[in-house]
Write an enzyme that holds these catalytic residues in place. Sequence first.
Site, short mmCIF file in Angstrom:
data_model
loop_
_atom_site.label_atom_id
_atom_site.label_comp_id
_atom_site.label_asym_id
_atom_site.label_seq_id
_atom_site.Cartn_x
_atom_site.Cartn_y
_atom_site.Cartn_z
N TYR A 11 0.82 -1.21 0.00
CA TYR A 11 0.00 0.00 0.00
C TYR A 11 0.85 1.26 0.00
O TYR A 11 0.44 2.30 -0.49
CB TYR A 11 -0.91 0.04 1.25
CG TYR A 11 -2.21 -0.68 1.10
CD1 TYR A 11 -2.25 -2.05 0.88
CD2 TYR A 11 -3.42 0.01 1.19
CE1 TYR A 11 -3.46 -2.71 0.76
CE2 TYR A 11 -4.63 -0.65 1.07
CZ TYR A 11 -4.64 -2.00 0.86
OH TYR A 11 -5.84 -2.65 0.74
N LYS B 23 3.02 -15.30 2.96
CA LYS B 23 3.23 -16.09 1.74
C LYS B 23 4.74 -16.38 1.67
O LYS B 23 5.44 -15.98 0.74
CB LYS B 23 2.73 -15.29 0.51
CG LYS B 23 2.70 -16.06 -0.79
CD LYS B 23 1.58 -17.09 -0.86
CE LYS B 23 1.66 -17.88 -2.17
NZ LYS B 23 0.72 -19.02 -2.21
N ASP C 157 -3.15 -18.19 1.00
CA ASP C 157 -4.16 -18.91 0.20
C ASP C 157 -4.85 -19.96 1.06
O ASP C 157 -6.08 -20.09 1.06
CB ASP C 157 -3.54 -19.52 -1.08
CG ASP C 157 -2.23 -20.27 -0.82
OD1 ASP C 157 -1.69 -20.18 0.31
OD2 ASP C 157 -1.75 -20.94 -1.74
N ASP D 261 -6.35 -6.77 4.33
CA ASP D 261 -7.47 -6.14 3.64
C ASP D 261 -8.41 -7.22 3.11
O ASP D 261 -9.63 -7.19 3.31
CB ASP D 261 -6.94 -5.26 2.49
CG ASP D 261 -8.06 -4.65 1.67
OD1 ASP D 261 -9.02 -4.14 2.29
OD2 ASP D 261 -7.98 -4.69 0.44
N ASP E 83 -12.27 -8.74 4.80
CA ASP E 83 -13.55 -8.76 4.07
C ASP E 83 -14.16 -10.16 4.12
O ASP E 83 -15.36 -10.33 4.32
CB ASP E 83 -13.36 -8.36 2.59
CG ASP E 83 -13.65 -6.88 2.35
OD1 ASP E 83 -13.42 -6.08 3.27
OD2 ASP E 83 -14.11 -6.53 1.24
C1 IPM Z 1 -10.37 -1.01 3.82
C2 IPM Z 1 -10.57 -0.48 2.45
C3 IPM Z 1 -9.39 0.40 2.09
C4 IPM Z 1 -8.15 -0.47 2.10
C5 IPM Z 1 -9.49 1.14 0.76
C6 IPM Z 1 -10.79 1.91 0.64
C7 IPM Z 1 -8.30 2.05 0.55
O1 IPM Z 1 -10.76 -1.51 1.55
O2 IPM Z 1 -10.26 -0.20 4.77
O3 IPM Z 1 -10.33 -2.23 3.98
O4 IPM Z 1 -7.86 -1.13 1.10
O5 IPM Z 1 -7.47 -0.48 3.11
MG MG Z 2 -10.87 -3.45 2.46
#
Ligand code: IPM
Ligand code: MG
Length: 353
Positions: A142, A187, A219, A243, A247
Amino acid sequence: MKFTVALIPGDGIGPDIVKEAVRVLDAVALTYGHEVTYKHLIAGGEAIDQTGQPLPEETLKEASSSDAVLLGAVGGPKWDNVPSSLRPEKALLGLRGGMGLFCNLRPALLYSQLADACPLRSELVEGGLDVMVVRELTGGIYFGKRGRSEDGAYDTMSYTKSEIERIARKAFEIAMKRKKKVTSVDKANILETSRLWRATVEEVAKDYPEVELNHLYVDNASMQLVRNPKQFDVILTENMFGDILSDEASMITGSIGMLPSASLRSDSFGMYEPIHGSAPDIAGQDKANPLATILSVAMMLRYTFSLQKEADAVEEAVRKTLDDGWRTADIFSEGTKLCGTRAMGDAVVSNIR
Ligand code: IPM
Ligand code: MG
């Protein structure tokens, strides 16, 4: 206690949900005798429209000089075509990097009241699910050098040992207060940064002999999360893997609308935000679920202000609200009571008093 909280509602549903979270924080302050002062700041698309910059200097400066920051969400289709250096998301990275918030905590908790919303077979999550993703937030790909060459493009991932060490320490400290298990995700069969990651985590682990440590390749970890999520307690991982995995972890709890996050550094300062996005399609329509932002306030009370009782009160109020059957559209199921953003806020507020 007296404290100053910077509010960055941002775009889309950001203002809708931050408004409710502030009402909850006000109710806590009133009930427990604290005094909160707010600073209203802009970032993301709203800031691009007003100043041409996703993260105005003023916002970073004012946020940094507060005790904590509460952020809604940034971004939306309106700004999809701005140059990459001006994208609303840049504001998030600027806030995280600019304030040194290297430690991102993303608890994925399956509420028993919402068990039906979990897409996994019920026996996989029987007895509940409680995973804490500890994501490194200011390093890795990032923040690495990126660019275009004549016919290509590159992004670079790099980590220093001290960057790994400090996030690993946070993960072990958190594990000590939980089920004392850390799964470090990397990884290391491919990436040099991952090999350094693994070796450094092993070293830090020596200071926490009570904590069980294991390592998974990313993975495999993403597969294990849906195959047997109950094996996890604390997941420790670098920025991009975190990240993605957070999710995935959020989805197995049923709704991304329920999950809060804290971005911390070594002192008590922190930025708190729901992990979901700005959902521009339902902005301003009293439809968004404010609970992730309200639960982010609970994290703020716990991690920045060390107000455990108050933090517990917010989480209790959310549980009670779910027990009472209130549901925004994203978590609605038959037999429950559909409500809007405001009514959900009302219900939580009344359960705090
Ligand atoms: C998160 C989001 C952010 C990230 C984006 C919006 C920059 O997906 O906070 O998880 O990738 O960190
Ligand atoms: Mg995210």
